[in-house]
Design a protein around this motif. Structure first.
Motif, PDB file in Angstrom:
ATOM      1  N   VAL A 263      -9.630   6.784  55.900  1.00 24.88           N
ATOM      2  CA  VAL A 263     -10.557   7.713  54.983  1.00 24.88           C
ATOM      3  C   VAL A 263     -11.292   8.402  56.027  1.00 24.88           C
ATOM      4  O   VAL A 263     -11.201   9.712  55.493  1.00 24.88           O
ATOM      5  CB  VAL A 263     -11.615   6.436  54.570  1.00 24.88           C
ATOM      6  N   PRO A 264     -11.829   8.261  57.150  1.00 25.18           N
ATOM      7  CA  PRO A 264     -12.487   9.373  58.099  1.00 25.18           C
ATOM      8  C   PRO A 264     -11.435  10.419  58.473  1.00 25.18           C
ATOM      9  O   PRO A 264     -11.875  11.473  58.592  1.00 25.18           O
ATOM     10  CB  PRO A 264     -12.997   8.584  59.336  1.00 25.18           C
ATOM     11  N   HIS A 265      -9.976  10.088  58.576  1.00 28.16           N
ATOM     12  CA  HIS A 265      -8.973  11.047  58.954  1.00 28.16           C
ATOM     13  C   HIS A 265      -8.880  11.980  57.875  1.00 28.16           C
ATOM     14  O   HIS A 265      -8.885  13.102  58.016  1.00 28.16           O
ATOM     15  CB  HIS A 265      -7.958  10.181  59.195  1.00 28.16           C
ATOM     16  N   THR A 266      -8.868  11.444  56.473  1.00 24.64           N
ATOM     17  CA  THR A 266      -8.759  12.357  55.493  1.00 24.64           C
ATOM     18  C   THR A 266     -10.001  13.142  54.995  1.00 24.64           C
ATOM     19  O   THR A 266      -9.725  14.199  55.074  1.00 24.64           O
ATOM     20  CB  THR A 266      -8.636  11.478  54.227  1.00 24.64           C
ATOM     21  N   VAL A 267     -11.176  12.472  55.410  1.00 25.11           N
ATOM     22  CA  VAL A 267     -12.175  13.357  55.196  1.00 25.11           C
ATOM     23  C   VAL A 267     -12.441  14.438  56.117  1.00 25.11           C
ATOM     24  O   VAL A 267     -12.564  15.618  55.672  1.00 25.11           O
ATOM     25  CB  VAL A 267     -13.684  12.471  55.265  1.00 25.11           C
ATOM     26  N   LEU A 268     -12.105  14.240  57.389  1.00 26.79           N
ATOM     27  CA  LEU A 268     -12.125  15.008  58.599  1.00 26.79           C
ATOM     28  C   LEU A 268     -11.276  16.174  58.464  1.00 26.79           C
ATOM     29  O   LEU A 268     -11.422  17.576  58.658  1.00 26.79           O
ATOM     30  CB  LEU A 268     -12.110  14.659  59.915  1.00 26.79           C
ATOM     31  N   THR A 269      -9.985  15.684  57.800  1.00 24.30           N
ATOM     32  CA  THR A 269      -8.857  16.854  57.692  1.00 24.30           C
ATOM     33  C   THR A 269      -9.256  17.795  56.871  1.00 24.30           C
ATOM     34  O   THR A 269      -9.241  18.853  57.046  1.00 24.30           O
ATOM     35  CB  THR A 269      -7.423  16.059  57.255  1.00 24.30           C
ATOM     36  N   PHE A 270      -9.788  17.215  55.756  1.00 29.60           N
ATOM     37  CA  PHE A 270     -10.077  18.274  54.770  1.00 29.60           C
ATOM     38  C   PHE A 270     -11.377  19.211  54.856  1.00 29.60           C
ATOM     39  O   PHE A 270     -11.310  20.257  54.515  1.00 29.60           O
ATOM     40  CB  PHE A 270     -10.183  17.559  53.117  1.00 29.60           C
ATOM     41  N   ILE A 271     -12.423  18.562  55.456  1.00 28.14           N
ATOM     42  CA  ILE A 271     -13.334  19.366  55.884  1.00 28.14           C
ATOM     43  C   ILE A 271     -12.993  20.362  56.973  1.00 28.14           C
ATOM     44  O   ILE A 271     -13.273  21.542  56.756  1.00 28.14           O
ATOM     45  CB  ILE A 271     -14.531  18.450  56.511  1.00 28.14           C
ATOM     46  N   PHE A 272     -12.111  19.994  58.027  1.00 26.86           N
ATOM     47  CA  PHE A 272     -11.586  20.787  58.820  1.00 26.86           C
ATOM     48  C   PHE A 272     -10.887  22.194  58.032  1.00 26.86           C
ATOM     49  O   PHE A 272     -10.887  23.173  58.611  1.00 26.86           O
ATOM     50  CB  PHE A 272     -10.836  20.424  59.950  1.00 26.86           C
ATOM     51  N   LEU A 273      -9.926  21.781  57.281  1.00 25.51           N
ATOM     52  CA  LEU A 273      -9.050  22.594  56.672  1.00 25.51           C
ATOM     53  C   LEU A 273      -9.997  23.421  55.752  1.00 25.51           C
ATOM     54  O   LEU A 273      -9.512  24.974  55.590  1.00 25.51           O
ATOM     55  CB  LEU A 273      -8.291  21.764  55.371  1.00 25.51           C
ATOM     56  N   GLU A 274     -10.798  23.220  54.898  1.00 24.99           N
ATOM     57  CA  GLU A 274     -11.565  23.915  54.130  1.00 24.99           C
ATOM     58  C   GLU A 274     -12.320  24.966  54.902  1.00 24.99           C
ATOM     59  O   GLU A 274     -12.592  26.162  54.625  1.00 24.99           O
ATOM     60  CB  GLU A 274     -12.701  23.275  53.357  1.00 24.99           C
ATOM     61  N   GLN A 275     -12.986  24.566  56.253  1.00 25.33           N
ATOM     62  CA  GLN A 275     -13.649  25.413  57.280  1.00 25.33           C
ATOM     63  C   GLN A 275     -12.568  26.686  57.393  1.00 25.33           C
ATOM     64  O   GLN A 275     -12.868  27.873  57.819  1.00 25.33           O
ATOM     65  CB  GLN A 275     -14.320  24.823  58.104  1.00 25.33           C
ATOM     66  N   LEU A 276     -11.461  25.938  57.968  1.00 26.19           N
ATOM     67  CA  LEU A 276     -10.314  27.168  58.350  1.00 26.19           C
ATOM     68  C   LEU A 276     -10.022  28.039  57.308  1.00 26.19           C
ATOM     69  O   LEU A 276      -9.899  29.351  57.490  1.00 26.19           O
ATOM     70  CB  LEU A 276      -9.110  26.391  58.854  1.00 26.19           C
TER      71      LEU A 276
END
Length: 286
Positions: A263-276
């Motif tokens: 769950v944290p991995h998914t949250v961090l992945t998409f937050i990083f992805l959206e910022q990129l």
């Protein structure tokens, strides 16, 4: 006509690497719990055992293999999913139906799982190495050393041990993550209460992480056992039968740490992805 930014094909791999650096200790503990033949330690006990035995830095054993896996497995599945999704929906204002997102996620995840199997195998072995007696440890120096030694000592076929399981898991976790994230984000935005901001990304990715954990945990347990085996399983079906003998809950062994990690991995992945995407994505006219 409005201008918007879309992800570049490699952003998913970069975002996943960033998330992996944050959640790797949880992934390591999950592997340790899943490879127990019988339940001896819970999550907290396993963390204490690892730190006492090998030190705090041991929680990052196999990080190079984890990053190698993200740059093969995650890069492939994100590239396929986002590129095809954007291509199909480019001529339409309406988003893709959910069933198409599921099919696309399953295809991207299956392909990524297959391509990422060698790095995944080395990742599991490096994380589990410290549990073995000194004379049985493989002692891979890093991911590339592990890949070379498996190929040289055990053959090319061994590199793809557990490929069926890894590909199937990849399909399920990608449906849970990418397809469910897209759908959850679409539903949240359609309410009109929230805008396309970081809280929306957090909420949608949290839902997606929960879906992915539930969907893929049984296959994750079997994949870990197959990849870490020294020949005791004849194949996926034999592994399924032997795991089933331990009881139905054996398929959900390590569920809490898997969820705490995924769950944290998914949250961090998409937050990083959206910022990129927001800051470095390609500009297109919508």
């Amino acid at each position: 006509m409005t201008e918007k930014r879309v992800s570049r094909w490699y952003f998913g791999g970069l975002a996943s690497c960033g998330a992996a650096c944050c959640t790797h200790p949880l992934d390591l503990i999950k592997v340790h719990l899943q490879t127990q033949q019988e339940v001896k330690s819970r999550m907290t006990g396993m963390v204490i055992h690892v730190v006492r035995s090998d030190g705090v830095l041991a929680l990052y054993n196999g990080l190079s293999a984890s990053l190698c896996r993200q740059m093969t497995y995650s890069l492939t599945r994100f590239a396929i999913y986002e590129t095809v999704r954007d291509f199909i929906s480019s001529g339409s204002q309406a988003p893709l139906p959910f069933y198409q997102k599921v099919l696309l996620g399953a295809f991207g995840g299956f392909t990524g799982g297959l391509i990422g199997t060698p790095a995944d195998l080395v990742n599991v072995r490096m994380q589990n190495d410290m549990k073995l007696p000194a004379h049985l440890r493989r002692n891979y120096a890093h991911a590339l050393d592990g890949l070379y030694r498996v190929w040289h000592e055990e053959g090319l076929r061994r590199l793809f041990s557990g490929a069926t399981m890894a590909s199937s898991r990849g399909a399920l976790v990608t449906v849970g993550q990418l397809s469910c994230y897209d759908q959850a984000k679409q539903v949240v935005l359609s309410t009109g209460i929230l805008s396309d901001n970081i809280f929306t990304h957090f909420l949608a990715s949290f839902i997606a992480g929960g879906c992915a954990t539930f969907l893929c945990q049984p296959l994750d347990v079997m994949k870990t056992r197959l990849m870490n085996s020294k020949g005791e399983y004849r194949g996926a079906m034999h592994c399924l039968i032997e795991t089933a003998k331990l009881g139905p809950m054996a398929f959900y062994k390590g569920l809490v740490p898997a969820g705490i990690r995924l769950v944290p991995h998914t949250v961090l992945t998409f937050i990083f992805l959206e910022q990129l995407r927001k800051n470095f994505g390609m500009k297109v006219i919508a």
